[in-house]
Design a protein around this motif. Structure first.
Motif, PDB file in Angstrom:
ATOM      1  N   ARG A   1      17.848   4.787  -2.591  1.00  0.00           N
ATOM      2  CA  ARG A   1      17.456   4.310  -1.265  1.00  0.00           C
ATOM      3  C   ARG A   1      18.547   4.541  -0.238  1.00  0.00           C
ATOM      4  O   ARG A   1      18.298   4.507   0.968  1.00  0.00           O
ATOM      5  N   HIS A   2      19.791   4.769  -0.723  1.00  0.00           N
ATOM      6  CA  HIS A   2      20.889   4.996   0.221  1.00  0.00           C
ATOM      7  C   HIS A   2      20.875   6.408   0.794  1.00  0.00           C
ATOM      8  O   HIS A   2      21.569   6.679   1.768  1.00  0.00           O
TER       9      HIS A   2
ATOM     10  N   VAL B   1      13.178  -1.981  -5.589  1.00  0.00           N
ATOM     11  CA  VAL B   1      13.987  -3.143  -5.947  1.00  0.00           C
ATOM     12  C   VAL B   1      15.450  -2.811  -5.703  1.00  0.00           C
ATOM     13  O   VAL B   1      16.038  -1.969  -6.382  1.00  0.00           O
ATOM     14  N   GLY B   2      16.031  -3.440  -4.704  1.00  0.00           N
ATOM     15  CA  GLY B   2      17.414  -3.164  -4.328  1.00  0.00           C
ATOM     16  C   GLY B   2      18.327  -4.321  -4.683  1.00  0.00           C
ATOM     17  O   GLY B   2      17.875  -5.439  -4.936  1.00  0.00           O
ATOM     18  N   TRP B   3      19.639  -4.022  -4.711  1.00  0.00           N
ATOM     19  CA  TRP B   3      20.637  -5.044  -5.023  1.00  0.00           C
ATOM     20  C   TRP B   3      21.648  -5.090  -3.893  1.00  0.00           C
ATOM     21  O   TRP B   3      22.029  -4.035  -3.355  1.00  0.00           O
ATOM     22  N   SER B   4      22.081  -6.285  -3.554  1.00  0.00           N
ATOM     23  CA  SER B   4      23.022  -6.420  -2.448  1.00  0.00           C
ATOM     24  C   SER B   4      24.293  -7.113  -2.925  1.00  0.00           C
ATOM     25  O   SER B   4      24.248  -8.237  -3.425  1.00  0.00           O
TER      26      SER B   4
ATOM     27  N   GLU C   1      12.968  -4.030  -1.220  1.00  0.00           N
ATOM     28  CA  GLU C   1      13.205  -3.266   0.002  1.00  0.00           C
ATOM     29  C   GLU C   1      11.843  -2.807   0.528  1.00  0.00           C
ATOM     30  O   GLU C   1      10.827  -2.957  -0.138  1.00  0.00           O
ATOM     31  N   PRO C   2      11.814  -2.177   1.709  1.00  0.00           N
ATOM     32  CA  PRO C   2      10.566  -1.561   2.143  1.00  0.00           C
ATOM     33  C   PRO C   2      10.043  -0.604   1.071  1.00  0.00           C
ATOM     34  O   PRO C   2      10.830  -0.022   0.323  1.00  0.00           O
TER      35      PRO C   2
ATOM     36  N   PRO D   1       0.824  -1.221   0.000  1.00  0.00           N
ATOM     37  CA  PRO D   1       0.000   0.000   0.000  1.00  0.00           C
ATOM     38  C   PRO D   1       0.854   1.266   0.000  1.00  0.00           C
ATOM     39  O   PRO D   1       0.451   2.285  -0.568  1.00  0.00           O
ATOM     40  N   ASP D   2       2.046   1.193   0.620  1.00  0.00           N
ATOM     41  CA  ASP D   2       2.879   2.399   0.658  1.00  0.00           C
ATOM     42  C   ASP D   2       4.044   2.309  -0.330  1.00  0.00           C
ATOM     43  O   ASP D   2       5.112   2.862  -0.094  1.00  0.00           O
ATOM     44  N   ALA D   3       3.829   1.578  -1.440  1.00  0.00           N
ATOM     45  CA  ALA D   3       4.891   1.435  -2.440  1.00  0.00           C
ATOM     46  C   ALA D   3       5.257   2.810  -3.008  1.00  0.00           C
ATOM     47  O   ALA D   3       4.385   3.637  -3.273  1.00  0.00           O
TER      48      ALA D   3
END
Lengths: 406, 313
Positions: free
Chosen positions: B177-178, B137-140, B132-133, B41-43
Motif C-alpha cells: 500500500r506504500h 489490512v494495514g499496520w501503524s 485501509e481503503p 465493493p471496491d475491495a
C-alpha cells in the motif's frame, strides 16, 4: 481451639526477617532482569516465538494470577451482596491479596508488551478499538488496579495516618475516611462491575482465536467459565493466605469464617463443573475427553484437581481441620490455575512447527514479580492493621474506632 | 416491604444515572463508528492459482526489495535467501507441498489473506491494525503497543514480530500500500510473476475469474471451489489449487469470522453497555441498605461491648 476473628491488627514483628529478605531478593532480581529485557529484544530473553507469541507473562501472570487476585472482589460480593457479615474482618486481607495479585499481572504485562511507549495513546479515546476484547481488558483492568483497588486498600493506610502526631495528617485521614463512608456503595459497586467485566473478558480473549484452541476448551461460554473460576480462585487465595498467616503468626483459627469460605468455594466449583460439562455435552465435545491424547489428559487432570477437592470440602470434617482444609484448597487452586492457563498455551495450536517453553530468564522474571507481591504483603501486614485477630490478640492501641467500619 | 422496594428502585435509578453519565461516551462512540466488517465493493486483493505457479520464487526478492526487508539467508547457511517460514524478514513465501506418496504436489504462496472481517483488526486494542481503503489490512507503528494479540488471533498465523528488536514492529503483507498508487500500479509480487500465477485486482473481479477457471476445468481444482470466498467470513486474497487446501496451510474455517463470533458473545453479554450500567445500579441499591445497617451496627457496638456475640448469635 476455635477462635473468632473480630477485627484487624498490625503484626508487631520485625520486618527484616529471613523470608522477607529472600522474597525481596528474588523480587529485585526479577525487576533487574526486567530492566535488562527492556534494552534487548523479547526474543533474546524469552522462549516466545511467532507461533506462541503469548507465554508465561500474559498467560500465567495476567490470565491465571489475576484470577487468584480476585479474592477482594469475591469475598466482598459475599459480604455485601449476600450479606454474610462474618466476612468483614477478613476484607482487608482479601483486598490486599487482590491489589498484589493484579500488581504482579500489570507488572508482567508492562514488561511483556513490545512497544510500551505507545501506551500513551490510551489517553486518546479516538485510538480505542471498542470491539477489541483486549482493549476492554486493558482499560478495565487498569482502572480496577489503579483506582478501585487502591481506594479499597485505603482504610489501613488512613488509620496509619490518623495515628501520626501531626494534626494535619489526622484531619486529612478523617476527611478522606468520611468521604469514603458517604460514597461507599457507589465506590464498591465499581469494584464489583470492573472485575466482572475483565475477568470474563479474559475468557473472550481466547474465543477470538477460534479453532486454534482445542475444542475441549474453546467455547462461547469461556467468559462465564473464566468469571466463575475467578471467584473460585479468589476464595482459594484468601483461604490460603489466611491459613498460612494464621499458622505463621499464631492468629488463631476462625473455623466459622474459613469453613464457610471453603463451603462457598466448593459449591461455586460444582456450579462451574456443571456449566463446563453441560457446555461440553451441548457442543458434542465430551467424547474428546476420553481419547487419551495429551489434550484429554490435561482435561482429565484439570477436572480431577477441581472436582475431588470440591467434593472433599463439602464434608464438614475436612473443612474444619486446618491441615485438610489447606491441602484441598491448595489442590483446587492448582486445578483452577491450570484451567485458566490451559486455553492460552497448552491447548493452543498455531499452524506450523512451533514449540514454546519459557526460558529460565522468563521464569525468573515471573517468579520475581510473584515474590514482589509476597514481600509487599509481608511489609503491609507488619505496617498496617490488615490481618484479622480474635479479641484476645487485639491490643488496646489497635482499637481505632473511626476506621473500623472498613 | 413496599417502601423497601421503592427505595431499591430509587437507588437503582440513581445509581444507573451516575453510571450512565460516566459512560455515555462509550456506547455512543461505539454506535457512531462506521461498520468495517463488511466487504467493500471496491475491495482489493490477490488471486493465487497454485496450478500456474512454477515455484520460481521471483515474487520473494521482489517483495523484500519493495518493502525494504533484509533477505533471510538463515536456511541456506548465508548463501542465498531461504526462509523456512514467514518471519520478521519475510512477508511473502512460496512453499512446496509434497504428499507422503510423492505424487501430489502443489506450491503455495503464503502471506496475509486480507480478511474481510479480520481477527487481528478486531482484536487490536489500539487500531494499530486497521482496514485501509479498499479493505487492505494495514499496520501503524505509531499506535501498536506490541501486545501481539494479532498473532494469537490470526487463524492463518500471519502477523510476525521482530523478536530481536528493542523497537519491534509487526511485519505482514500490506498489499504494497506504500507504493501502489504512487510509484507502482500493483504489488511487487504480482508485477514480477512470470506466469501470472498471482494476479492483483478487485476482489469481485478476481472471484469471477477464479470461478471462470473452475467452470472451464470442472473437477480440476480441489472441490471445485476457491479458498477464501467464504472462509473466516471471506478473505480478499483468494487461492486456487488442485490439492486439499488444508495441506497448504489453509485451515478449514467456518463461514462466520471469529471476529463476528466474538462480537456476538460480547454483544449478548454487554447489550451495548446496558448490562454493566444496570448491574452497577443494582449493586448500589443493594449495598446502600447493607451499608446503612453496617454503620448502625458499628455505632451500636461502639457504646455497648457486645460486638462479637451479636454477630455470631
Amino acid at each position: 481451639m476455635t477462635e473468632h476473628w473480630e477485627r484487624c491488627i498490625r503484626l508487631k514483628e520485625p520486618l527484616k526477617t529471613r523470608p522477607f529478605l529472600i522474597f525481596a531478593g528474588i523480587a529485585g532480581l526479577g525487576l533487574l532482569l526486567g530492566l535488562y529485557r527492556e534494552v534487548t529484544g523479547l526474543g533474546y530473553v524469552t522462549g516466545l516465538n511467532d507461533g506462541y507469541s503469548w507465554g508465561l507473562f500474559k498467560n500465567w501472570n495476567v490470565t491465571a494470577l489475576t484470577a487468584l487476585g480476585s479474592g477482594g472482589y469475591a469475598v466482598a460480593v459475599l459480604a455485601w451482596i449476600f450479606n454474610e457479615k462474618r466476612f468483614h474482618p477478613i476484607m482487608r486481607t482479601a483486598v490486599l491479596t487482590s491489589l498484589l495479585g493484579y500488581g504482579t499481572g500489570m507488572l508482567a504485562l508492562g514488561f511483556d508488551v513490545g512497544r510500551p511507549w505507545n501506551f500513551v495513546w490510551l489517553a486518546d479515546p479516538r485510538t480505542w478499538n471498542h470491539y477489541s476484547v483486549l482493549w476492554e481488558v486493558a482499560v478495565c483492568m487498569t482502572a480496577y488496579f489503579m483506582l478501585a483497588l487502591d481506594v479499597e486498600n485505603m482504610p489501613p493506610f488512613l488509620e496509619f495516618l490518623y495515628k501520626s502526631n501531626d494534626p494535619k495528617k489526622k484531619d486529612l485521614a478523617l476527611r478522606i475516611f468520611r468521604f469514603m463512608q458517604r460514597t461507599f456503595p457507589f465506590g464498591i459497586a465499581i469494584a464489583f462491575v470492573l472485575p466482572s467485566m475483565h475477568q470474563s473478558s479474559l475468557g473472550s480473549l481466547m474465543y477470538l482465536a477460534g479453532p486454534r484452541v482445542h475444542p475441549l476448551w474453546q467455547t462461547p461460554m469461556l467468559p462465564l467459565l473464566y468469571l466463575l473460576m475467578a471467584y473460585i480462585l479468589g476464595f482459594a487465595c484468601v483461604l490460603l493466605v489466611l491459613a498460612l498467616s494464621a499458622y505463621s503468626w499464631n492468629l488463631g483459627w476462625d473455623k466459622e469464617i474459613l469453613g464457610r469460605l471453603a463451603q462457598v468455594m466448593s459449591w461455586t466449583t460444582l456450579i462451574w463443573l456443571a456449566v463446563r460439562f453441560a457446555d461440553l455435552s451441548y457442543r458434542g465435545a465430551l467424547g474428546l475427553a476420553l481419547t487419551f491424547d495429551k489434550f484429554s489428559i490435561y482435561f482429565l487432570a484439570e477436572t480431577a484437581l477441581i472436582l475431588v477437592p470440591s467434593l472433599m470440602l463439602l464434608l464438614r470434617a475436612q473443612r474444619e481441620a486446618p491441615g485438610s482444609l489447606f491441602r484441598w484448597t491448595f489442590l483446587m487452586a492448582l486445578g483452577g490455575l491450570f484451567y485458566r492457563f490451559t486455553p492460552t498455551t497448552l491447548a493452543f495450536s498455531p499452524l506450523g512447527d512451533y514449540r514454546y517453553f519459557p526460558s529460565s530468564f522468563e521464569i525468573l522474571m515471573s517468579i520475581g514479580f510473584t515474590a514482589l507481591a509476597v514481600a509487599v504483603f509481608l511489609y503491609a501486614v507488619k505496617t498496617f492493621a490488615i490481618l484479622p485477630a480474635s479479641r484476645g490478640k487485639i491490643a488496646a492501641e489497635e482499637a481505632m474506632r473511626p476506621f473500623d467500619t472498613l | 416491604m413496599d417502601a423497601n422496594r421503592r427505595e431499591i428502585l430509587k437507588a437503582l435509578m440513581g445509581g444507573s444515572a451516575v453510571a450512565a453519565l460516566a459512560t455515555t461516551g462509550l456506547p455512543l462512540a461505539t454506535q457512531a463508528k462506521p461498520e468495517k466488517f463488511e466487504l467493500e465493493p471496491d475491495a482489493l486483493g490477490l488471486l493465487y492459482d497454485a496450478t500456474k505457479c512454477i515455484g520460481c520464487r521471483a515474487c520473494m526478492p521482489a517483495c523484500q526489495n519493495a518493502n525494504g526487508l533484509a533477505a533471510d539467508v538463515g536456511g541456506s547457511g548465508g548463501l542465498y535467501m531461504q526462509p523456512d517460514t514467514l518471519n520478521a524478514h519475510t512477508k511473502n513465501l512460496i512453499k512446496l507441498y509434497v504428499a507422503a506418496d510423492g505424487h501430489e504436489r502443489s506450491f503455495m504462496k503464503q502471506q496475509c489473506m486480507h480478511c474481510v472481517d479480520p481477527a487481528c483488526v478486531s482484536g487490536c486494542p489500539m487500531e494499530a491494525l486497521h482496514k485501509e481503503p479498499h479493505g487492505v489490512v494495514g499496520w501503524s507503528s505509531t499506535l501498536c503497543i506490541g501486545c501481539r494479540y494479532c498473532q494469537v488471533a490470526c487463524p492463518f498465523n500471519i502477523p510476525k514480530f521482530e523478536w530481536d528488536k528493542v523497537n519491534p514492529k509487526i511485519v505482514k503483507c500490506e498489499l504494497c500500500r506504500h507504493i501502489v498508487g504512487s510509484t507502482a500500479t500493483e504489488p511487487a509480487c504480482t508485477k514480477v510473476c512470470p506466469t501470472h500465477a498471482v494476479i492483483y485486482g478487485k476482489r469481485s473481479d478476481l472471484l469471477a475469474e477464479a470461478k471462470r477457471r473452475i467452470k472451464e476445468k470442472p473437477g480440476f481444482y480441489f472441490e471445485d471451489r476457491v479458498y477464501g470466498e467464504f472462509e473466516a467470513g471471506g478473505t480478499q486474497c483468494l487461492v486456487l489449487s488442485h490439492v486439499d487446501y488444508s495441506n497448504l496451510g489453509l485451515p478449514k474455517l467456518g463461514k462466520e469470522s471469529p471476529a463476528a463470533q466474538t462480537r456476538k458473545v460480547s454483544d449478548f453479554v454487554y447489550r451495548g453497555f446496558l448490562t454493566p450500567v444496570v448491574v452497577y445500579g443494582g449493586i448500589v441499591a443493594i449495598v446502600r441498605n447493607r451499608w446503612k445497617e453496617h454503620l448502625e451496627h458499628a455505632g451500636h457496638s461502639d457504646s455497648g461491648e457486645t460486638h462479637g456475640e451479636e454477630k455470631r448469635a
